[in-house]
Write a protein that holds these residues in place. Structure first.
Motif, PDB file in Angstrom:
ATOM      1  N   VAL A   1     -34.657  25.414-109.349  1.00  0.00           N
ATOM      2  CA  VAL A   1     -34.672  24.757-110.876  1.00  0.00           C
ATOM      3  C   VAL A   1     -33.388  24.066-111.146  1.00  0.00           C
ATOM      4  O   VAL A   1     -33.255  22.908-111.586  1.00  0.00           O
ATOM      5  CB  VAL A   1     -34.806  26.020-111.610  1.00  0.00           C
ATOM      6  CG1 VAL A   1     -34.598  25.684-113.194  1.00  0.00           C
ATOM      7  CG2 VAL A   1     -36.221  26.717-111.597  1.00  0.00           C
ATOM      8  N   ARG A   2     -32.280  24.608-110.540  1.00  0.00           N
ATOM      9  CA  ARG A   2     -31.054  23.845-111.063  1.00  0.00           C
ATOM     10  C   ARG A   2     -30.900  22.473-110.056  1.00  0.00           C
ATOM     11  O   ARG A   2     -30.371  21.479-110.893  1.00  0.00           O
ATOM     12  CB  ARG A   2     -29.701  24.841-110.349  1.00  0.00           C
ATOM     13  CG  ARG A   2     -28.265  24.213-110.613  1.00  0.00           C
ATOM     14  CD  ARG A   2     -27.330  25.101-110.185  1.00  0.00           C
ATOM     15  NE  ARG A   2     -27.299  26.452-110.243  1.00  0.00           N
ATOM     16  CZ  ARG A   2     -26.595  26.800-111.626  1.00  0.00           C
ATOM     17  NH1 ARG A   2     -25.858  26.105-112.329  1.00  0.00           N
ATOM     18  NH2 ARG A   2     -26.662  27.992-111.686  1.00  0.00           N
TER      19      ARG A   2
ATOM     20  N   MET B   1     -30.350  22.981-117.627  1.00  0.00           N
ATOM     21  CA  MET B   1     -31.112  24.048-117.202  1.00  0.00           C
ATOM     22  C   MET B   1     -31.778  24.613-118.030  1.00  0.00           C
ATOM     23  O   MET B   1     -33.187  25.041-117.993  1.00  0.00           O
ATOM     24  CB  MET B   1     -30.209  25.325-116.660  1.00  0.00           C
ATOM     25  CG  MET B   1     -29.393  24.804-115.061  1.00  0.00           C
ATOM     26  SD  MET B   1     -30.450  25.135-113.894  1.00  0.00           S
ATOM     27  CE  MET B   1     -30.754  26.996-113.968  1.00  0.00           C
TER      28      MET B   1
ATOM     29  N   ARG C   1     -35.893  24.713-118.076  1.00  0.00           N
ATOM     30  CA  ARG C   1     -36.558  26.194-118.321  1.00  0.00           C
ATOM     31  C   ARG C   1     -37.637  26.103-119.731  1.00  0.00           C
ATOM     32  O   ARG C   1     -38.332  26.957-119.644  1.00  0.00           O
ATOM     33  CB  ARG C   1     -35.755  27.238-118.459  1.00  0.00           C
ATOM     34  CG  ARG C   1     -34.801  27.544-117.043  1.00  0.00           C
ATOM     35  CD  ARG C   1     -34.164  28.851-116.914  1.00  0.00           C
ATOM     36  NE  ARG C   1     -33.197  28.837-115.950  1.00  0.00           N
ATOM     37  CZ  ARG C   1     -33.890  29.259-114.637  1.00  0.00           C
ATOM     38  NH1 ARG C   1     -35.252  29.666-114.612  1.00  0.00           N
ATOM     39  NH2 ARG C   1     -33.236  29.793-113.817  1.00  0.00           N
ATOM     40  N   HIS C   2     -37.351  25.262-120.547  1.00  0.00           N
ATOM     41  CA  HIS C   2     -38.368  25.213-121.552  1.00  0.00           C
ATOM     42  C   HIS C   2     -39.640  24.777-121.031  1.00  0.00           C
ATOM     43  O   HIS C   2     -40.691  25.291-121.691  1.00  0.00           O
ATOM     44  CB  HIS C   2     -37.672  24.288-122.614  1.00  0.00           C
ATOM     45  CG  HIS C   2     -38.900  23.819-123.832  1.00  0.00           C
ATOM     46  ND1 HIS C   2     -38.915  24.815-124.765  1.00  0.00           N
ATOM     47  CD2 HIS C   2     -39.629  23.124-124.015  1.00  0.00           C
ATOM     48  CE1 HIS C   2     -39.925  24.280-125.812  1.00  0.00           C
ATOM     49  NE2 HIS C   2     -40.359  23.370-125.199  1.00  0.00           N
TER      50      HIS C   2
ATOM     51  N   ALA D   1     -40.390  28.231-116.516  1.00  0.00           N
ATOM     52  CA  ALA D   1     -39.403  29.397-116.576  1.00  0.00           C
ATOM     53  C   ALA D   1     -39.020  29.752-115.278  1.00  0.00           C
ATOM     54  O   ALA D   1     -37.881  30.261-115.093  1.00  0.00           O
ATOM     55  CB  ALA D   1     -40.346  30.527-117.104  1.00  0.00           C
ATOM     56  N   ALA D   2     -39.568  29.414-114.239  1.00  0.00           N
ATOM     57  CA  ALA D   2     -39.197  29.962-112.883  1.00  0.00           C
ATOM     58  C   ALA D   2     -39.353  28.899-111.864  1.00  0.00           C
ATOM     59  O   ALA D   2     -40.336  28.135-112.105  1.00  0.00           O
ATOM     60  CB  ALA D   2     -39.814  31.150-112.496  1.00  0.00           C
ATOM     61  N   GLN D   3     -38.782  29.013-110.500  1.00  0.00           N
ATOM     62  CA  GLN D   3     -39.102  27.914-109.611  1.00  0.00           C
ATOM     63  C   GLN D   3     -40.532  27.863-109.140  1.00  0.00           C
ATOM     64  O   GLN D   3     -40.969  26.921-108.822  1.00  0.00           O
ATOM     65  CB  GLN D   3     -38.170  28.146-108.401  1.00  0.00           C
ATOM     66  CG  GLN D   3     -38.251  27.194-107.273  1.00  0.00           C
ATOM     67  CD  GLN D   3     -37.836  27.444-106.081  1.00  0.00           C
ATOM     68  OE1 GLN D   3     -37.754  28.491-105.610  1.00  0.00           O
ATOM     69  NE2 GLN D   3     -36.933  26.626-105.422  1.00  0.00           N
TER      70      GLN D   3
END
Length: 204
Positions: A32-33, A43, A47-48, A51-53
């Motif tokens: 995600v980063r 970030m 994530r909006h 939420a996760a990879q």
């Protein structure tokens, strides 16, 4: 006033950022980063949308499937089953830079799906859809053949498409668009001309 952001467009941009990271650095680096950095987002902003990879990778894989579906759906209606087969199969293979990128990312995800249950489920759905598509092309090309003959030819066509996709990704200098089209044409020639049993599945 703050700029309005189209969430569909933003998710598409993020998926394209995943593609770039995967093609440049490999799927293991598509965190995600890293994807947020590639997309020019914070970030928190990324994530909006994801939420996760796992959500990010799932969406990216489904995006490839949807792109291929849209291209096939946009093909003109074609009464000639041979021409229809050639056009559909060309959309499944890396015949240009865009489809080559799709293919490279797809194969990276396919390898990851061996150890990722979430991606495996999406990959299995795509596998089944490709097989169903090959079966429909074979049915149109061989309308009078028995079901068991068409299933055998479905196996052969499915394997050819998958094999060409892998070869084109690993040796694009050898498996050029021209060579892939020639391989498809030869296979379809053999499919149409080879003698086979006719009638019901229990015949011949």
């Amino acid at each position: 006033m703050p700029k309005m952001v189209d969430p569909v467009e933003r998710r598409r941009e993020v998926a394209e950022a995943v593609w770039r990271v995967v093609r440049r650095d490999g799927l293991d680096r598509a965190s995600v980063r890293e994807v947020a950095r590639e997309a020019g987002l914070s970030m928190g902003s990324l994530r909006h949308y994801f939420a996760a990879q796992s959500e990010l990778l799932d969406f990216t894989l489904r995006t490839i499937i949807e792109r291929i579906d849209r291209r096939i759906a946009a093909l003109p209606e074609e009464a000639d089953p041979r021409l229809r087969a050639e056009r559909v199969l060309a959309e499944l293979l890396p015949m240009d830079a865009e489809r080559a990128a799709e293919n490279q990312v797809w194969l990276a995800f396919t390898a990851r799906a061996l150890v990722d249950p979430g991606l495996r489920a999406v990959r299995e759905q795509a596998h089944d859809r490709l097989r169903d598509g090959c079966r429909e092309l074979v049915r149109r090309l061989l309308p009078d053949e028995a079901d068991h003959h068409r299933e055998r030819e479905t196996d052969r066509l499915h394997a050819l498409v998958d094999g060409l996709a892998v070869h084109a990704a690993t040796r694009p200098d050898v498996y050029t668009p021209h060579r892939m089209r020639s391989a498809l044409a030869l296979h379809l020639d053999e499919l149409e001309c080879a003698p086979r049993g006719r009638g019901t599945a229990g015949s011949g």
